[in-house]
Design a protein around this motif. Sequence first.
Motif, short mmCIF file in Angstrom:
data_model
loop_
_atom_site.label_atom_id
_atom_site.label_comp_id
_atom_site.label_asym_id
_atom_site.label_seq_id
_atom_site.Cartn_x
_atom_site.Cartn_y
_atom_site.Cartn_z
N THR A 1 39.69 47.92 43.52
CA THR A 1 38.76 47.86 44.65
C THR A 1 39.16 48.97 45.59
O THR A 1 40.28 48.99 46.11
CB THR A 1 38.84 46.51 45.34
OG1 THR A 1 38.49 45.51 44.41
CG2 THR A 1 37.89 46.46 46.51
N VAL B 1 37.38 52.74 33.24
CA VAL B 1 37.67 52.80 31.82
C VAL B 1 38.29 54.16 31.52
O VAL B 1 37.73 55.20 31.86
CB VAL B 1 36.39 52.60 30.99
CG1 VAL B 1 36.71 52.66 29.51
CG2 VAL B 1 35.73 51.30 31.35
N MET C 1 41.45 49.60 30.58
CA MET C 1 40.66 49.30 31.78
C MET C 1 41.57 49.01 32.96
O MET C 1 42.65 48.45 32.82
CB MET C 1 39.77 48.09 31.53
CG MET C 1 38.65 48.42 30.59
SD MET C 1 37.37 47.23 30.76
CE MET C 1 36.94 46.92 29.07
N GLU C 2 41.07 49.36 34.09
CA GLU C 2 41.81 49.11 35.31
C GLU C 2 40.82 48.63 36.37
O GLU C 2 39.81 49.27 36.60
CB GLU C 2 42.48 50.41 35.76
CG GLU C 2 43.73 50.19 36.57
CD GLU C 2 44.81 49.47 35.78
OE1 GLU C 2 45.31 48.48 36.31
OE2 GLU C 2 45.13 49.89 34.65
N GLU C 3 41.11 47.49 36.97
CA GLU C 3 40.20 46.98 37.99
C GLU C 3 40.73 47.36 39.36
O GLU C 3 41.85 47.03 39.73
CB GLU C 3 40.06 45.47 37.87
CG GLU C 3 39.35 45.09 36.60
CD GLU C 3 38.89 43.66 36.59
OE1 GLU C 3 39.44 42.88 37.38
OE2 GLU C 3 37.98 43.34 35.81
N ARG D 1 34.82 38.80 40.30
CA ARG D 1 34.29 39.89 41.08
C ARG D 1 33.50 40.80 40.15
O ARG D 1 33.95 41.19 39.09
CB ARG D 1 35.46 40.65 41.68
CG ARG D 1 35.04 41.75 42.58
CD ARG D 1 36.22 42.30 43.25
NE ARG D 1 36.45 41.57 44.49
CZ ARG D 1 36.96 42.16 45.56
NH1 ARG D 1 37.27 43.41 45.54
NH2 ARG D 1 37.16 41.47 46.65
N LYS D 2 32.30 41.09 40.58
CA LYS D 2 31.47 41.96 39.76
C LYS D 2 31.87 43.39 40.02
O LYS D 2 31.84 43.86 41.14
CB LYS D 2 30.00 41.73 40.10
CG LYS D 2 29.23 41.18 38.93
CD LYS D 2 27.77 41.16 39.20
CE LYS D 2 27.03 40.65 37.99
NZ LYS D 2 25.63 40.47 38.24
N ARG D 3 32.19 44.07 38.95
CA ARG D 3 32.69 45.42 39.15
C ARG D 3 31.76 46.44 38.52
O ARG D 3 31.10 46.16 37.52
CB ARG D 3 34.09 45.54 38.54
CG ARG D 3 35.07 44.68 39.26
CD ARG D 3 36.44 44.80 38.66
NE ARG D 3 37.38 44.01 39.43
CZ ARG D 3 37.96 44.45 40.54
NH1 ARG D 3 37.72 45.66 40.99
NH2 ARG D 3 38.79 43.67 41.18
N ARG E 1 35.50 48.91 37.79
CA ARG E 1 36.23 48.67 36.56
C ARG E 1 36.33 50.03 35.90
O ARG E 1 35.35 50.55 35.37
CB ARG E 1 35.49 47.69 35.67
CG ARG E 1 36.24 47.30 34.42
CD ARG E 1 35.33 46.55 33.49
NE ARG E 1 34.89 45.30 34.09
CZ ARG E 1 35.60 44.17 34.04
NH1 ARG E 1 36.73 44.13 33.39
NH2 ARG E 1 35.16 43.08 34.61
N VAL F 1 31.32 49.50 36.37
CA VAL F 1 32.11 50.13 35.32
C VAL F 1 31.99 51.64 35.47
O VAL F 1 30.90 52.19 35.64
CB VAL F 1 31.61 49.70 33.93
CG1 VAL F 1 32.38 50.43 32.86
CG2 VAL F 1 31.76 48.20 33.78
N ASP G 1 33.99 47.89 44.18
CA ASP G 1 34.72 47.18 43.14
C ASP G 1 34.47 47.90 41.83
O ASP G 1 33.36 47.91 41.33
CB ASP G 1 34.24 45.73 43.05
CG ASP G 1 34.52 44.99 44.33
OD1 ASP G 1 35.52 45.33 44.98
OD2 ASP G 1 33.74 44.09 44.66
N THR H 1 43.21 56.63 33.71
CA THR H 1 43.49 55.59 34.71
C THR H 1 44.94 55.68 35.17
O THR H 1 45.40 54.83 35.92
CB THR H 1 43.24 54.20 34.12
OG1 THR H 1 43.96 54.09 32.90
CG2 THR H 1 41.77 53.98 33.85
#
Lengths: 449, 298
Positions: free
Chosen positions: B243, B232, B239-241, A26-28, B230, A30, B228, A36
């Motif tokens: 959606t 930082v 990093m946390e992905e 999946r293209k995310r 990513r 940034v 979506d 976080t």
Amino acid sequence: MNFLSPFAFLFALTIPVVIVFYLLKRKRVVKLVSSTLLWQKFLAETQASAPFQKLRRNWLLLLQILLLLLAVLALARPYFATKAKSSDLRVIILDASASMQSTDESPSRFEKARQEALKWVDSLREGDKMVILQVAANTEVKQSETSEKSALRRALLSCAALDSPTRLSPALKMAESLIRDRGKESNPEIHLFSDGAVPDLSDFDNKALPLIYHKVGKGANNLGLTALDVKANPEDASQRAIYVSVANVSTNEQSTDLELRLDGKLLETRPVKIPPGEVSPQLFLASQSSDGVFTVQSTLQDDLAADNAASIVSQARQRGWTGAILGGNGFNSPAFIKNAGTAAEGVMVGTSWNSLSQDPANQKFLASMKKAGVNPDQFSAQAYTGVIILAEAIQRSGGKTGREDIVAGLGKVKDLDTPLGKFSFTPNRDAQHEPSVQQVKDGKFQIVQ
Amino acid sequence: MPNPLLTPELLRRLEQFQLLAARRAKSSARGERRSKARGQSVEFADHRNYVPGDDFRYLDWNLYGRLEKLFLKLYEEERELPVRIFLDASESMSFGEPRKFDFARQIAAAVGYVALCGFDRVSVIPFPENKDEMAVRGALRAVRGRKSTLNYFQNITQLTAKGTANFNESLRRGALEARQAGVAVVLSDFLDPAGYESGLTALVGRGFQVNAVQILSPEELSPSTFGDLRLVDAETGGMEEVTFGRYRMSSYQQMVQNFCQRLREFCQGRGISFFMASSNTALEYLLLKQLRQAEVWG
């Protein structure tokens, strides 16, 4: 719709793989965030339902799954059931003669026939085989026996209409020989795609070929006997009931006379009138005193003569008739053996001409016939003999060609050497020569001693 | 006095306040706070027997007249109240619109100003350490007197938010460093992966009266970036992905509320005054209303 390889639906199991790919690849975007920590907590709280919530409103994924489903569907090889009988072998005969170039069908009769044939290729089931013959002046095997559809399609596409007349007999013979070897359980079929403009099918009058005629072209007229069955009359055991179906596949109303013969002897003539595109069932009742072959024939001269006569010699054998079959004059031809095939074995025919006679006159006749490229039958020999007798009569009357002179000359003909043997006229003016009885053995007429 | 931190109007209002300390000051330096120590002030505290060497000026002559015994009058010593401001100057504070760090500095300035006006000693302890700002930070270690407010404001303005903070460690050390306990004001977003519990516990254990102000940016409370992502982490680089879509907004907000609620409950359980403020909250509302109602000052 049905499927030739329904097991290919197991490929649908690959759909979850796409989903997995989708989750992984999946293209995310940034994005730098302060921390976080909150997101970690967020993910932890929603983890249970997260993987599938991710998929919501995802057109790309849906499209991919759709594509995969289509691929699986294609692998399952769907087909639409047609009325075709299941067949182990189909022989496709594609008429490529000049008449097929006529454009009463769009774009042409030939193209139409080719499309029809392609449909049959498409509906070919797994394991079934097909042969493609292109027929014009010469018969060409475009594709030998195979079940590979792509090869069959390629072969059909490589066919092209030629500027030559149709000689269908060799093609039918070839097709016949192809299907003759097939076992009983197989259902061989010959599919003829033609416009019906074929002149020489007389050889196939007495035959039981599983021929399916696909008519191309609008202008042609054809009237065919599509079914023939003989049964004991349920009301009178001494009689036979003969069921005949006459189909009019042309666009005009057709009238014809149906002739019912038993061993070539005309029993009944019945005029019928059939509206266009309809099938008319006819029932004949006839008493049968001896074994014999019922023949029904349409007298109408139409474009495809091969289906006008139906013979039941073959059917009689196929239905288990093991008794002797005695044929009339109509059987007395090499074509009969070819058409009836193995069923002809043992059939006895009275004949006036012994083709195997070593008599010099007969040998001379055979040699001259061979020179002319004709395969002679009894009637050829009789005609030939007739001319010889006439010449002899003229000679005997001293070269005079008057009516009385020839009659007198004929009376003097005595022990003339002809292909039929020593020939004389009796005082009662009957022809006198050695008759013989032939029986079909090993695919040939043999003289019964 | 141009002051980017606080408006003159606000400063005037703040002058009227005085930090309220629930306990008596324990500082050794003199100030304006009541303390248990005996010393010089106008507030009488107790009598005690005269011992040779005592200052005659504090003898209670009236009592001597009645009892013919010498007693010394003792007065309450007024001491200063040490106010320690723990200012989160980590990278994460530099986010938000308005910036969380700016908001935190305004609160620090306001608290400091109230303390300085009340002759209390103010220590601003920015964490994590930043070697480039040694001078500025050194000057903020101990500020006293109303005359220092200008310098105080200037120094606070020069602080920057940078680096990775260790919240617990910084608070523990701050608690140990302090010679006397006093009022502690913790200004942070409390977004430390290691948690905040042990740091706050250390302050309370040292005897501080702790006020915690959690500052979150509006973006953190309700994110406006969807899709979506990513993410930082600015501090840890982790990093946390994620959606994220609008349909998950409510569950996100619920999660933030839960996080704040846990912090609030933790604070309440330890007598810590807790405030949660978005960095776009009106400063006046927080300073003049919320803190006053919570009796941080009055």
